[in-house]
Design a protein around this motif. Structure first.
Motif, PDB file in Angstrom:
ATOM      1  N   ASN A   1       0.826  -1.200   0.000  1.00 27.48           N
ATOM      2  CA  ASN A   1       0.000   0.000   0.000  1.00 27.48           C
ATOM      3  C   ASN A   1       0.872   1.267   0.000  1.00 27.48           C
ATOM      4  O   ASN A   1       0.639   2.168  -0.798  1.00 27.48           O
ATOM      5  CB  ASN A   1      -0.933  -0.057   1.218  1.00 27.48           C
ATOM      6  N   PRO A   2       1.912   1.363   0.845  1.00 22.53           N
ATOM      7  CA  PRO A   2       2.747   2.567   0.828  1.00 22.53           C
ATOM      8  C   PRO A   2       3.481   2.760  -0.508  1.00 22.53           C
ATOM      9  O   PRO A   2       3.613   3.886  -0.981  1.00 22.53           O
ATOM     10  CB  PRO A   2       3.746   2.339   1.968  1.00 22.53           C
ATOM     11  N   TYR A   3       3.929   1.667  -1.113  1.00 25.65           N
ATOM     12  CA  TYR A   3       4.639   1.763  -2.390  1.00 25.65           C
ATOM     13  C   TYR A   3       3.704   2.287  -3.484  1.00 25.65           C
ATOM     14  O   TYR A   3       4.068   3.184  -4.245  1.00 25.65           O
ATOM     15  CB  TYR A   3       5.210   0.396  -2.774  1.00 25.65           C
ATOM     16  N   LEU A   4       2.484   1.758  -3.537  1.00 23.51           N
ATOM     17  CA  LEU A   4       1.518   2.225  -4.526  1.00 23.51           C
ATOM     18  C   LEU A   4       1.176   3.695  -4.291  1.00 23.51           C
ATOM     19  O   LEU A   4       1.063   4.472  -5.239  1.00 23.51           O
ATOM     20  CB  LEU A   4       0.251   1.362  -4.487  1.00 23.51           C
ATOM     21  N   SER A   5       1.061   4.088  -3.044  1.00 21.71           N
ATOM     22  CA  SER A   5       0.799   5.484  -2.713  1.00 21.71           C
ATOM     23  C   SER A   5       1.931   6.380  -3.231  1.00 21.71           C
ATOM     24  O   SER A   5       1.691   7.457  -3.783  1.00 21.71           O
ATOM     25  CB  SER A   5       0.643   5.656  -1.202  1.00 21.71           C
ATOM     26  N   GLN A   6       3.174   5.942  -3.069  1.00 19.90           N
ATOM     27  CA  GLN A   6       4.320   6.711  -3.549  1.00 19.90           C
ATOM     28  C   GLN A   6       4.330   6.806  -5.072  1.00 19.90           C
ATOM     29  O   GLN A   6       4.683   7.848  -5.633  1.00 19.90           O
ATOM     30  CB  GLN A   6       5.623   6.096  -3.043  1.00 19.90           C
ATOM     31  N   ILE A   7       3.917   5.753  -5.744  1.00 17.61           N
ATOM     32  CA  ILE A   7       3.819   5.789  -7.212  1.00 17.61           C
ATOM     33  C   ILE A   7       2.771   6.815  -7.623  1.00 17.61           C
ATOM     34  O   ILE A   7       3.013   7.647  -8.501  1.00 17.61           O
ATOM     35  CB  ILE A   7       3.464   4.400  -7.777  1.00 17.61           C
TER      36      ILE A   7
ATOM     37  N   ARG B  72       1.794   9.393  -6.064  1.00 19.44           N
ATOM     38  CA  ARG B  72       2.238  10.748  -5.751  1.00 19.44           C
ATOM     39  C   ARG B  72       3.464  11.157  -6.561  1.00 19.44           C
ATOM     40  O   ARG B  72       3.965  12.274  -6.402  1.00 19.44           O
ATOM     41  CB  ARG B  72       2.517  10.884  -4.258  1.00 19.44           C
ATOM     42  N   GLY B  73       3.950  10.285  -7.438  1.00 19.24           N
ATOM     43  CA  GLY B  73       5.090  10.618  -8.288  1.00 19.24           C
ATOM     44  C   GLY B  73       6.431  10.531  -7.589  1.00 19.24           C
ATOM     45  O   GLY B  73       7.414  11.084  -8.069  1.00 19.24           O
ATOM     46  N   LEU B  74       6.498   9.833  -6.471  1.00 23.16           N
ATOM     47  CA  LEU B  74       7.741   9.728  -5.711  1.00 23.16           C
ATOM     48  C   LEU B  74       8.564   8.502  -6.068  1.00 23.16           C
ATOM     49  O   LEU B  74       9.744   8.439  -5.750  1.00 23.16           O
ATOM     50  CB  LEU B  74       7.430   9.713  -4.202  1.00 23.16           C
ATOM     51  N   ARG B  75       7.953   7.532  -6.698  1.00 31.12           N
ATOM     52  CA  ARG B  75       8.631   6.293  -7.106  1.00 31.12           C
ATOM     53  C   ARG B  75       8.342   6.012  -8.564  1.00 31.12           C
ATOM     54  O   ARG B  75       7.245   6.267  -9.050  1.00 31.12           O
ATOM     55  CB  ARG B  75       8.137   5.097  -6.288  1.00 31.12           C
ATOM     56  N   LYS B  76       9.337   5.458  -9.238  1.00 29.53           N
ATOM     57  CA  LYS B  76       9.166   5.010 -10.621  1.00 29.53           C
ATOM     58  C   LYS B  76       9.139   3.480 -10.597  1.00 29.53           C
ATOM     59  O   LYS B  76      10.162   2.845 -10.353  1.00 29.53           O
ATOM     60  CB  LYS B  76      10.295   5.515 -11.511  1.00 29.53           C
ATOM     61  N   PRO B  77       7.989   2.898 -10.850  1.00 31.40           N
ATOM     62  CA  PRO B  77       7.866   1.437 -10.751  1.00 31.40           C
ATOM     63  C   PRO B  77       8.518   0.738 -11.943  1.00 31.40           C
ATOM     64  O   PRO B  77       8.676   1.315 -13.017  1.00 31.40           O
ATOM     65  CB  PRO B  77       6.359   1.210 -10.745  1.00 31.40           C
ATOM     66  N   SER B  78       8.847  -0.512 -11.735  1.00 29.50           N
ATOM     67  CA  SER B  78       9.402  -1.335 -12.809  1.00 29.50           C
ATOM     68  C   SER B  78       8.287  -1.727 -13.778  1.00 29.50           C
ATOM     69  O   SER B  78       7.100  -1.587 -13.473  1.00 29.50           O
ATOM     70  CB  SER B  78      10.022  -2.605 -12.225  1.00 29.50           C
ATOM     71  N   ALA B  79       8.681  -2.237 -14.934  1.00 39.71           N
ATOM     72  CA  ALA B  79       7.705  -2.717 -15.914  1.00 39.71           C
ATOM     73  C   ALA B  79       6.864  -3.850 -15.322  1.00 39.71           C
ATOM     74  O   ALA B  79       5.665  -3.945 -15.596  1.00 39.71           O
ATOM     75  CB  ALA B  79       8.415  -3.190 -17.185  1.00 39.71           C
ATOM     76  N   GLU B  80       7.475  -4.677 -14.492  1.00 35.51           N
ATOM     77  CA  GLU B  80       6.740  -5.796 -13.884  1.00 35.51           C
ATOM     78  C   GLU B  80       5.648  -5.290 -12.940  1.00 35.51           C
ATOM     79  O   GLU B  80       4.529  -5.797 -12.952  1.00 35.51           O
ATOM     80  CB  GLU B  80       7.705  -6.727 -13.129  1.00 35.51           C
ATOM     81  N   VAL B  81       5.973  -4.289 -12.144  1.00 37.07           N
ATOM     82  CA  VAL B  81       4.982  -3.719 -11.230  1.00 37.07           C
ATOM     83  C   VAL B  81       3.861  -3.059 -12.026  1.00 37.07           C
ATOM     84  O   VAL B  81       2.677  -3.221 -11.715  1.00 37.07           O
ATOM     85  CB  VAL B  81       5.636  -2.722 -10.247  1.00 37.07           C
ATOM     86  N   LEU B  82       4.240  -2.324 -13.084  1.00 33.08           N
ATOM     87  CA  LEU B  82       3.220  -1.692 -13.921  1.00 33.08           C
ATOM     88  C   LEU B  82       2.301  -2.738 -14.546  1.00 33.08           C
ATOM     89  O   LEU B  82       1.095  -2.520 -14.653  1.00 33.08           O
ATOM     90  CB  LEU B  82       3.868  -0.843 -15.013  1.00 33.08           C
ATOM     91  N   GLN B  83       2.869  -3.857 -14.955  1.00 34.41           N
ATOM     92  CA  GLN B  83       2.047  -4.911 -15.548  1.00 34.41           C
ATOM     93  C   GLN B  83       1.072  -5.473 -14.521  1.00 34.41           C
ATOM     94  O   GLN B  83      -0.100  -5.702 -14.827  1.00 34.41           O
ATOM     95  CB  GLN B  83       2.925  -6.025 -16.110  1.00 34.41           C
TER      96      GLN B  83
END
Length: 158
Positions: A35-41, A43-54
């Protein structure tokens, strides 16, 4: 923490999550991320990997390619119209899943007829959550046609 210029991706994800009527926690659980990682994504604070985006795309039932373009993983000019058209169709809350897939099949057939190749993998491979693929490469989600030999009709909700 400084923004990584992925705010456009985060804003888009938030909008798609709200259109799907999912809480941040529900989407995080469905996508298999914290949940915190998705929240950071979002809010533009994290750039997720292609796997996470998928994984997120699959949970939202949207095109992974659209997320890749917004995250800067794919070239934004490459097949932009096709990616955006697919994304709009898949995100339309007024259509049910069967209608979305039929509309995508028709769209693909017109593109092929007009000499445009299919530049993306079949929808089942890109995380959009389809159940299978027709012999001609078009994606199918829970629909059956009269010419398919099958033990019986598939029942779908909606």
């Amino acid at each position: 923490m400084a923004s990584l210029n992925v705010g456009n991706l985060g804003e888009y994800l938030r909008e798609q999550r709200r259109n799907a009527q999912l809480s941040l926690r529900q989407l995080a659980d469905a996508a298999g991320v914290s949940n915190p990682y998705l929240s950071q994504i979002e809010r533009g604070l994290r750039k997720p990997s292609a796997e996470v985006l998928q994984q997120v795309a699959k949970a939202l039932r949207i095109s992974a390619e659209t997320l890749y373009v917004r995250a800067g993983i794919l070239d934004a000019d490459r097949d932009r119209d096709e990616v955006e058209t697919r994304a709009v169709i898949l995100a339309d809350p007024s259509l049910n899943e069967r209608q979305k897939q039929v509309l995508l099949q028709i769209y693909e057939s017109f593109r092929k007829e007009n000499g445009f190749g299919v530049g993306e993998p079949p929808a089942g491979e890109d995380g959009s959550g389809t159940d299978g693929e027709e012999p001609d490469g078009t994606a199918v989600r829970g629909t059956r046609t009269a010419d398919q030999d099958d033990a019986g009709p598939r029942r779908t909700a909606g």
